[in-house]
Design a protein around this motif. Sequence first.
Motif, PDB file in Angstrom:
ATOM      1  N   ASN A 364      41.563  40.609  29.037  1.00  0.00           N
ATOM      2  CA  ASN A 364      43.185  40.296  30.288  1.00  0.00           C
ATOM      3  C   ASN A 364      44.424  40.356  29.435  1.00  0.00           C
ATOM      4  OD1 ASN A 364      41.569  39.651  32.280  1.00  0.00           O
ATOM      5  ND2 ASN A 364      41.038  37.615  32.190  1.00  0.00           N
ATOM      6  N   LYS A 367      45.454  43.817  29.321  1.00  0.00           N
ATOM      7  CA  LYS A 367      45.612  44.159  30.712  1.00  0.00           C
ATOM      8  C   LYS A 367      46.754  43.135  31.611  1.00  0.00           C
ATOM      9  CE  LYS A 367      42.664  42.916  33.757  1.00  0.00           C
ATOM     10  NZ  LYS A 367      41.152  42.582  34.598  1.00  0.00           N
ATOM     11  N   ASP A 393      49.698  36.179  24.414  1.00  0.00           N
ATOM     12  CA  ASP A 393      50.059  37.262  24.795  1.00  0.00           C
ATOM     13  C   ASP A 393      51.470  37.238  25.574  1.00  0.00           C
ATOM     14  OD1 ASP A 393      50.240  37.229  27.772  1.00  0.00           O
ATOM     15  OD2 ASP A 393      48.087  37.212  28.187  1.00  0.00           O
ATOM     16  N   PRO A 396      53.065  38.470  31.576  1.00  0.00           N
ATOM     17  CA  PRO A 396      54.087  37.077  32.971  1.00  0.00           C
ATOM     18  C   PRO A 396      53.104  35.863  32.789  1.00  0.00           C
ATOM     19  CG  PRO A 396      52.402  38.390  34.246  1.00  0.00           C
ATOM     20  CD  PRO A 396      52.353  38.929  32.781  1.00  0.00           C
ATOM     21  N   TYR A 411      38.951  34.363  41.513  1.00  0.00           N
ATOM     22  CA  TYR A 411      40.270  33.655  42.315  1.00  0.00           C
ATOM     23  C   TYR A 411      41.521  34.597  41.264  1.00  0.00           C
ATOM     24  CZ  TYR A 411      44.394  30.781  42.548  1.00  0.00           C
ATOM     25  OH  TYR A 411      45.300  30.605  42.780  1.00  0.00           O
ATOM     26  N   ARG A 412      42.246  35.009  42.123  1.00  0.00           N
ATOM     27  CA  ARG A 412      43.225  35.734  40.681  1.00  0.00           C
ATOM     28  C   ARG A 412      44.683  35.319  41.318  1.00  0.00           C
ATOM     29  NH1 ARG A 412      41.084  39.909  43.859  1.00  0.00           N
ATOM     30  NH2 ARG A 412      39.274  41.665  43.114  1.00  0.00           N
ATOM     31  N   VAL A 413      45.561  35.354  40.729  1.00  0.00           N
ATOM     32  CA  VAL A 413      46.753  34.921  40.892  1.00  0.00           C
ATOM     33  C   VAL A 413      47.240  35.538  42.038  1.00  0.00           C
ATOM     34  CG1 VAL A 413      49.083  34.071  40.307  1.00  0.00           C
ATOM     35  CG2 VAL A 413      46.808  33.951  38.258  1.00  0.00           C
ATOM     36  N   ASP A 414      47.705  36.865  41.776  1.00  0.00           N
ATOM     37  CA  ASP A 414      48.084  37.407  42.471  1.00  0.00           C
ATOM     38  C   ASP A 414      47.606  38.796  42.801  1.00  0.00           C
ATOM     39  OD1 ASP A 414      49.849  39.461  43.712  1.00  0.00           O
ATOM     40  OD2 ASP A 414      51.392  39.784  42.771  1.00  0.00           O
ATOM     41  N   ARG A 417      48.329  42.546  42.229  1.00  0.00           N
ATOM     42  CA  ARG A 417      48.706  43.123  41.468  1.00  0.00           C
ATOM     43  C   ARG A 417      47.876  43.340  40.342  1.00  0.00           C
ATOM     44  NH1 ARG A 417      51.373  38.791  37.618  1.00  0.00           N
ATOM     45  NH2 ARG A 417      49.425  38.621  36.760  1.00  0.00           N
ATOM     46  N   THR A 418      46.579  42.349  40.632  1.00  0.00           N
ATOM     47  CA  THR A 418      45.234  42.324  39.873  1.00  0.00           C
ATOM     48  C   THR A 418      45.026  43.283  40.525  1.00  0.00           C
ATOM     49  OG1 THR A 418      44.517  40.972  40.873  1.00  0.00           O
ATOM     50  CG2 THR A 418      45.457  40.665  38.703  1.00  0.00           C
ATOM     51  N   GLY A 423      40.666  44.074  38.632  1.00  0.00           N
ATOM     52  CA  GLY A 423      39.677  42.890  38.138  1.00  0.00           C
ATOM     53  C   GLY A 423      39.443  42.650  39.414  1.00  0.00           C
ATOM     54  N   ALA A 424      38.215  41.712  39.369  1.00  0.00           N
ATOM     55  CA  ALA A 424      37.729  40.999  40.673  1.00  0.00           C
ATOM     56  C   ALA A 424      37.229  39.698  40.784  1.00  0.00           C
ATOM     57  CB  ALA A 424      36.056  41.417  40.710  1.00  0.00           C
ATOM     58  N   LEU A 426      36.648  37.617  38.274  1.00  0.00           N
ATOM     59  CA  LEU A 426      34.977  37.073  37.480  1.00  0.00           C
ATOM     60  C   LEU A 426      34.837  36.718  36.398  1.00  0.00           C
ATOM     61  CD1 LEU A 426      31.820  39.648  39.007  1.00  0.00           C
ATOM     62  CD2 LEU A 426      32.648  36.663  39.725  1.00  0.00           C
ATOM     63  N   GLY A 427      36.101  37.709  35.255  1.00  0.00           N
ATOM     64  CA  GLY A 427      36.631  37.440  33.713  1.00  0.00           C
ATOM     65  C   GLY A 427      35.986  35.620  33.378  1.00  0.00           C
ATOM     66  N   PHE A 453      45.613  30.689  25.578  1.00  0.00           N
ATOM     67  CA  PHE A 453      44.450  30.610  25.955  1.00  0.00           C
ATOM     68  C   PHE A 453      44.102  30.241  25.097  1.00  0.00           C
ATOM     69  CE2 PHE A 453      44.737  33.974  29.391  1.00  0.00           C
ATOM     70  CZ  PHE A 453      44.119  32.766  30.708  1.00  0.00           C
TER      71      PHE A 453
HETATM   72  P1  ADP Z   1      40.277  40.048  36.213  1.00  0.00           P
HETATM   73  O1  ADP Z   1      39.335  40.612  36.441  1.00  0.00           O
HETATM   74  O2  ADP Z   1      40.984  39.726  38.001  1.00  0.00           O
HETATM   75  O3  ADP Z   1      41.359  39.315  35.783  1.00  0.00           O
HETATM   76  P2  ADP Z   1      40.040  37.077  35.493  1.00  0.00           P
HETATM   77  O4  ADP Z   1      39.416  35.689  35.942  1.00  0.00           O
HETATM   78  O5  ADP Z   1      39.591  37.256  34.047  1.00  0.00           O
HETATM   79  O6  ADP Z   1      40.106  37.796  36.493  1.00  0.00           O
HETATM   80  O7  ADP Z   1      41.183  36.296  35.471  1.00  0.00           O
HETATM   81  C1  ADP Z   1      41.515  35.572  36.829  1.00  0.00           C
HETATM   82  C2  ADP Z   1      43.217  35.789  37.126  1.00  0.00           C
HETATM   83  O8  ADP Z   1      43.956  34.474  35.764  1.00  0.00           O
HETATM   84  C3  ADP Z   1      43.585  36.908  36.979  1.00  0.00           C
HETATM   85  O9  ADP Z   1      43.543  37.912  37.825  1.00  0.00           O
HETATM   86  C4  ADP Z   1      44.695  36.870  36.786  1.00  0.00           C
HETATM   87  O10 ADP Z   1      45.975  36.949  37.569  1.00  0.00           O
HETATM   88  C5  ADP Z   1      44.750  35.169  36.203  1.00  0.00           C
HETATM   89  N1  ADP Z   1      45.277  36.374  34.778  1.00  0.00           N
HETATM   90  C6  ADP Z   1      44.512  35.948  33.706  1.00  0.00           C
HETATM   91  N2  ADP Z   1      44.462  36.093  32.255  1.00  0.00           N
HETATM   92  C7  ADP Z   1      46.059  36.470  32.401  1.00  0.00           C
HETATM   93  C8  ADP Z   1      46.665  37.021  31.383  1.00  0.00           C
HETATM   94  N3  ADP Z   1      46.494  37.065  30.221  1.00  0.00           N
HETATM   95  N4  ADP Z   1      48.269  36.722  31.805  1.00  0.00           N
HETATM   96  C9  ADP Z   1      48.243  36.496  33.310  1.00  0.00           C
HETATM   97  N5  ADP Z   1      47.759  36.433  34.224  1.00  0.00           N
HETATM   98  C10 ADP Z   1      46.241  36.791  33.521  1.00  0.00           C
END
Ligand code: ADP
Length: 460
Positions: A364, A367, A393, A396, A411-414, A417-418, A423-424, A426-427, A453
């Motif tokens: 992430n 990414k 990192d 943003p 769940y994705r923030v945006d 964008r993601t 990304g799904a 799930l990570g 993190f």
């Molecule tokens: P994804 O596979 O979409 O990255 P994750 O579960 O890993 O799914 O992350 C969930 C959401 O958290 C991401 O979609 C992203 O919006 C946000 N996110 C995760 N890691 C970061 C990061 N390092 N910087 C910014 N946003 C992040």
Amino acid sequence: MPLRIRLTIWYVGVLAAMLLLFIAGTSFVLYFQLFHQLTRFAVQDIETVEGLLYFQPDGKLTLNENYHNHAQSRYVLERLLEVITPGGQVIYRNERLGNNFLDQSPFAGEGVNGYSERSSRLQNGQRIVLVSRRHNLQGRPIIIRLGYEQAAIWSRIEEFLTASGTALPVLLGLAGFFGYQLSRRSLLPLRDMATRAEQITAEQLGQRLPIANPADELGHLAMSFNTLLNRLQQSFDRLRRFTSDASHELRTPLAAIRSVGEVGLQNSRTPSDYEDTIGSMLEEVTRLTNLVEALLTISRADEGRIELSFSQFSPLDLTREVIGLIEVLAEERHQEVSVSGVGSVRVRGDKLLLRQALINVLQNAVKYSPDGGKISVVVGTSPSGRATVTVTDSGPGIPLEHRRKIFDRFYRVDEARTRETGGAGLGLSIANWAIQAQGGQIRVEDSDQGAKFLIELPID
Ligand code: ADP
């Protein structure tokens, strides 16, 4: 047999047993009381008799002829009276006793220094209360024996038993009736609960059992059942959401493969066009494979099928190993990954799971950081004495309102964008589960720039 009938039978049965025991006990006590009463009367009467007996000049023992005039002595007529010598010779018997005798030869010390009271039988089998008293009459020793028939006692007991025997069925009948009503009424909420429970199906998990009285046992049962339904509903909802989210996620790469394929078939002519098409399709297939693998991990984790294997290891070494894996991705984007920390810190956990969690977090970081960005990992210890791995990192960052939710599945923030980056959502939920499974914690910390993190792990 319905519970209310069984309860009533038990109730009536126990009551009947107790009443019978009570009647038996009372009869027993009644017998002894009447027996002692008779003995007391006999003792008084013996004293009267003593005053009325005299030896005639010819040596014949006689009862005072005027005894009829004595109010008390009249009762002596109704008693069984016998006078014997200490040697056992009968010297007087009253009319009532006739040819019967009250007892055998006198026993040693009969009537000496007091009254000898006992229960005895006449020859005809009649039970009597017998009292003897030794007396010196005109210088001659005699034993006066006075007997009372016990028939009066037995008729009193019989009366009591007849009255009790008549009252018992009535009492038991009433107890049965009211007991049945009571158990029926107390079990009514149970019937309502059963009726409502029968209506609850997987589609109507929102329904709850009625709670008549939260303070009683049935209310407690209903509340426990409702809590169970709450939990069931939550997991059903989660499952439904998961299935629909998973299908949604699977549909996107599949649709992409399909459209890339269709476009390729329609427009492409040159081999390099076909190569591009196949390349794009393979990219989508990789995305699909990753997604299916993540889904599998999640479902195995939910089922508890992933067995943890604990060992001791250095988180710094593990972080270096993971960075080695993702460095290629970072290099592609000219990002700089730095790692520092205390090598001596050792944790106890499942190395493979933690490795997966670190990969997800670091992927992430790569990414979401821009090209040429910086990613730093620091291994240390927290003030509370736990091992920490901090990943920072230069992306943003994660807005405050999303910090808790990003660990939720899908769940994705945006979204827009993601999804682009593949990304799904799930990570982080997998990372969160993996870290929690070994007693750790992961959270997003405040940071001046990018996302930060913090992973905390129990120290060995
Ligand atoms: P994804 O596979 O979409 O990255 P994750 O579960 O890993 O799914 O992350 C969930 C959401 O958290 C991401 O979609 C992203 O919006 C946000 N996110 C995760 N890691 C970061 C990061 N390092 N910087 C910014 N946003 C992040």
